[in-house]
Design a protein around this motif. Structure first.
Motif, PDB file in Angstrom:
ATOM      1  N   TYR A   1      20.893 -34.957 -23.008  1.00 35.15           N
ATOM      2  CA  TYR A   1      19.676 -34.144 -23.058  1.00 35.15           C
ATOM      3  C   TYR A   1      19.339 -33.713 -24.478  1.00 35.15           C
ATOM      4  O   TYR A   1      18.169 -33.664 -24.858  1.00 35.15           O
TER       5      TYR A   1
ATOM      6  N   ASP B   1      17.804 -36.462 -26.548  1.00 39.47           N
ATOM      7  CA  ASP B   1      16.564 -36.948 -25.927  1.00 39.47           C
ATOM      8  C   ASP B   1      16.698 -38.377 -25.380  1.00 39.47           C
ATOM      9  O   ASP B   1      15.740 -39.143 -25.366  1.00 39.47           O
TER      10      ASP B   1
ATOM     11  N   HIS C   1      17.428 -39.047 -22.302  1.00 36.32           N
ATOM     12  CA  HIS C   1      16.945 -39.112 -20.923  1.00 36.32           C
ATOM     13  C   HIS C   1      15.513 -39.622 -20.855  1.00 36.32           C
ATOM     14  O   HIS C   1      15.088 -40.133 -19.822  1.00 36.32           O
ATOM     15  N   THR C   2      14.760 -39.521 -21.933  1.00 36.22           N
ATOM     16  CA  THR C   2      13.401 -40.087 -21.936  1.00 36.22           C
ATOM     17  C   THR C   2      13.408 -41.558 -22.307  1.00 36.22           C
ATOM     18  O   THR C   2      12.469 -42.281 -21.973  1.00 36.22           O
ATOM     19  N   LYS C   3      14.461 -42.024 -22.966  1.00 41.57           N
ATOM     20  CA  LYS C   3      14.529 -43.421 -23.378  1.00 41.57           C
ATOM     21  C   LYS C   3      15.145 -44.312 -22.309  1.00 41.57           C
ATOM     22  O   LYS C   3      14.842 -45.493 -22.245  1.00 41.57           O
TER      23      LYS C   3
ATOM     24  N   GLN D   1      14.981 -44.852 -18.708  1.00 41.88           N
ATOM     25  CA  GLN D   1      14.148 -44.483 -17.568  1.00 41.88           C
ATOM     26  C   GLN D   1      14.693 -44.961 -16.230  1.00 41.88           C
ATOM     27  O   GLN D   1      14.185 -44.569 -15.190  1.00 41.88           O
TER      28      GLN D   1
ATOM     29  N   ASN E   1      17.381 -41.420 -12.833  1.00 40.85           N
ATOM     30  CA  ASN E   1      16.707 -40.136 -12.648  1.00 40.85           C
ATOM     31  C   ASN E   1      17.677 -39.036 -13.076  1.00 40.85           C
ATOM     32  O   ASN E   1      18.548 -38.619 -12.316  1.00 40.85           O
ATOM     33  N   TRP E   2      17.534 -38.546 -14.296  1.00 41.67           N
ATOM     34  CA  TRP E   2      18.503 -37.652 -14.901  1.00 41.67           C
ATOM     35  C   TRP E   2      18.583 -36.285 -14.235  1.00 41.67           C
ATOM     36  O   TRP E   2      19.690 -35.766 -14.050  1.00 41.67           O
TER      37      TRP E   2
END
Length: 92
Positions: free
Chosen positions: A35, A38, A40-42, A44, A47-48
């Motif tokens: 987290y 970042d 968790h945005t890369k 996909q 589902n984090w």
């Protein structure tokens, strides 16, 4: 921080059960790094939020089971019965 407190408590009472706290602390640190970096945005495909929720749910259940086992092995059955009766009295 909570994993560290639980690790200290389990290590003080029965050192054999501290591995659960160590594993959970490592998993929490991994999710924290994911987290904070970042990632968790890369990534996909996962589902984090749900994976973190299920990690904490499983950890809470395992902590509960481990705590009950430690209490039962302690041999103080009167304290266990008093705790269960206290829980029942507060829920009613």
């Amino acid at each position: 921080i909570l994993c560290l407190v639980i690790l200290i408590c389990f290590s003080a009472s029965t050192p054999g059960y501290s591995s659960l706290s160590v594993v959970e602390m490592i998993l929490a640190a991994i999710f924290f790094v994911i987290y904070m970096c970042d990632l968790h945005t890369k990534i996909q495909i996962i589902n984090w939020p749900w994976s973190d929720f299920f990690r904490t749910l499983i950890a809470a259940i395992l902590y509960l089971i481990t705590s009950i086992v430690v209490l039962v092995e302690g041999g103080n059955h009167s304290k266990i019965i008093a705790g269960v009766l206290g829980l029942l009295a507060t829920s009613l």
